[in-house]
Design an enzyme around this catalytic site. Structure first.
Site, mmCIF file in Angstrom:
data_model
loop_
_atom_site.group_PDB
_atom_site.id
_atom_site.type_symbol
_atom_site.label_atom_id
_atom_site.label_comp_id
_atom_site.label_asym_id
_atom_site.label_seq_id
_atom_site.Cartn_x
_atom_site.Cartn_y
_atom_site.Cartn_z
ATOM 1 N N GLY A 1 1.323 103.953 -16.610
ATOM 2 C CA GLY A 1 1.896 105.184 -16.970
ATOM 3 C C GLY A 1 1.611 106.259 -15.848
ATOM 4 O O GLY A 1 1.420 105.921 -14.426
ATOM 5 N N GLY B 1 -7.733 106.667 -18.119
ATOM 6 C CA GLY B 1 -6.453 106.147 -18.699
ATOM 7 C C GLY B 1 -5.598 105.779 -17.519
ATOM 8 O O GLY B 1 -4.376 105.950 -17.658
ATOM 9 N N ALA B 2 -6.095 105.188 -16.502
ATOM 10 C CA ALA B 2 -5.327 105.101 -15.332
ATOM 11 C C ALA B 2 -4.780 103.722 -15.085
ATOM 12 O O ALA B 2 -4.051 103.358 -14.050
ATOM 13 C CB ALA B 2 -5.938 105.494 -13.835
ATOM 14 N N TYR C 1 -1.302 116.209 -32.286
ATOM 15 C CA TYR C 1 -1.293 116.210 -30.900
ATOM 16 C C TYR C 1 -1.064 117.407 -30.303
ATOM 17 O O TYR C 1 -1.711 117.699 -29.401
ATOM 18 C CB TYR C 1 -0.112 115.189 -30.789
ATOM 19 C CG TYR C 1 0.505 115.456 -29.191
ATOM 20 C CD1 TYR C 1 -0.197 114.425 -28.407
ATOM 21 C CD2 TYR C 1 1.480 115.986 -28.783
ATOM 22 C CE1 TYR C 1 0.115 114.274 -27.181
ATOM 23 C CE2 TYR C 1 2.043 115.917 -27.289
ATOM 24 C CZ TYR C 1 1.066 115.255 -26.584
ATOM 25 O OH TYR C 1 1.508 115.032 -25.291
ATOM 26 N N GLY D 1 -1.075 107.770 -15.372
ATOM 27 C CA GLY D 1 -2.425 107.720 -14.288
ATOM 28 C C GLY D 1 -2.427 106.652 -13.530
ATOM 29 O O GLY D 1 -2.987 106.894 -12.297
ATOM 30 N N SER E 1 0.565 119.137 -22.280
ATOM 31 C CA SER E 1 1.820 119.205 -22.681
ATOM 32 C C SER E 1 2.205 120.583 -22.732
ATOM 33 O O SER E 1 1.571 121.473 -23.391
ATOM 34 C CB SER E 1 1.745 118.222 -23.652
ATOM 35 O OG SER E 1 3.116 118.354 -24.295
#
Length: 309
Positions: free
Chosen positions: A25, A21-22, A164, A27, A138
């Site tokens: 954001g 996911g780079a 989540y 990443g 998180s």
């Protein structure tokens, strides 16, 4: 007190890092900073064209490869194509508080993106990893509740934020059990957790909660949020360390060693979660203790088999 920043990154020449996911954001910032420090950075992304545009003109060595952690076929293809050693794997890709949706494998999209897919990817690449696996979690893992009988939200009423929180708790428990197995196997590889605090990124774009927008004074910007990931990926920290912001409640600030919630230190739950996850997505053989300097992962881990629900 001197606070750690990206300027404190060590020389990473000769190191190879995979970041999921780079393409944007946290990443992307993590990729940029690691490449600046000399690492060869592989971006595992869904949209290769977008990722190429994002890193265009940035200094450093980047490699863009197709990877959708919510698609187990894509995860297996990425792992099967890997050649050579991998120093650092950063499981960064994530979504937050999205409506209930099923993947091509019939799995819950949010749980698979945040936890199940990274679980499979990590196990398939683990024999290649030489240094550490970093899991982005998180602070909301502290509110998470795990139902090992229904990890995939099939019998419970789906709630986006609850899913989540549960997925981020699953990440914390995954790190705990992974580190236990690595230690038992005599491996020097570490499993490390990183929390960016509450970071102002596109992650919460789908969330029905407006907390981030209403209370920006409690949050990190994306640049500072990425520091926890960079610290976890490069500093000499113990296995299963939890790196998060040093401010009040771990919501904002610079990276420091913090402590995960007590619920994330439940070894019995971590072991049961591992078993339930492997039952969901395939079989992973337990790691057997070894005395060799380098663990023979090929003989201690079986390839996860596709099991469509």
């Amino acid at each position: 007190m001197t606070r750690w920043t990206g300027k404190d990154l060590p020389d990473l020449n000769g190191r190879t890092v995979v970041i999921t996911g780079a393409g944007r954001g946290l990443g992307l910032i993590t990729a940029r900073e690691l490449a600046r420090a000399g690492a060869h950075v592989v971006l595992g992304v869904r949209d290769a064209g977008k990722a190429r545009r994002a890193v265009a003109g940035l200094p450093g060595a980047f490699d863009i490869r197709s990877l959708d952690v919510a698609d187990l076929t894509s995860v297996r293809a990425f792992a099967d194509s890997w050649r050579g050693d991998l120093d650092i794997l950063i499981n960064n890709a994530g979504v937050m508080d999205i409506p209930g949706t099923r993947t091509a494998d019939g799995l819950d999209l949010q749980t698979t993106t945040n936890y199940t897919g990274p679980f499979v990817l990590t196990n398939l690449l683990l024999e290649r990893v030489t240094d550490r696996v970093v899991h982005v979690t998180s602070q909301l893992h502290r509110q998470g509740k795990i139902d090992v009988a229904d990890l995939d939200w099939r019998t419970r009423e789906y709630n986006g934020m609850s899913a989540y929180q549960a997925s981020k708790l699953a990440v914390v428990l995954f790190s705990l059990e992974l580190q236990r197995r690595l230690t038992a196997a005599g491996s020097p590889v570490r499993s490390v957790l990183a929390s960016p605090g509450i970071a102002r990124t596109s992650l919460a774009a789908h969330s029905r909660s407006n907390v981030i927008n209403r209370f920006t004074f409690l949050t990190n910007d994306a640049e500072r949020g990425a520091l926890s990931v960079l610290y976890a990926a490069t500093q000499d920290v113990p296995g299963n360390s939890y790196v998060g912001p040093d401010g009040l409640g771990g919501l904002r600030g610079h990276p420091a060693l913090r402590r995960q919630g007590e619920i994330g230190l439940d070894q019995d739950m971590a072991a049961r979660l591992w078993d339930a996850t492997t039952e969901l997505v395939g079989k992973v053989a337990p790691l057997a203790p070894v005395t060799a300097e380098r663990v023979d992962w090929q003989n201690s881990i079986t390839v996860l088999k596709d099991r469509r629900q």
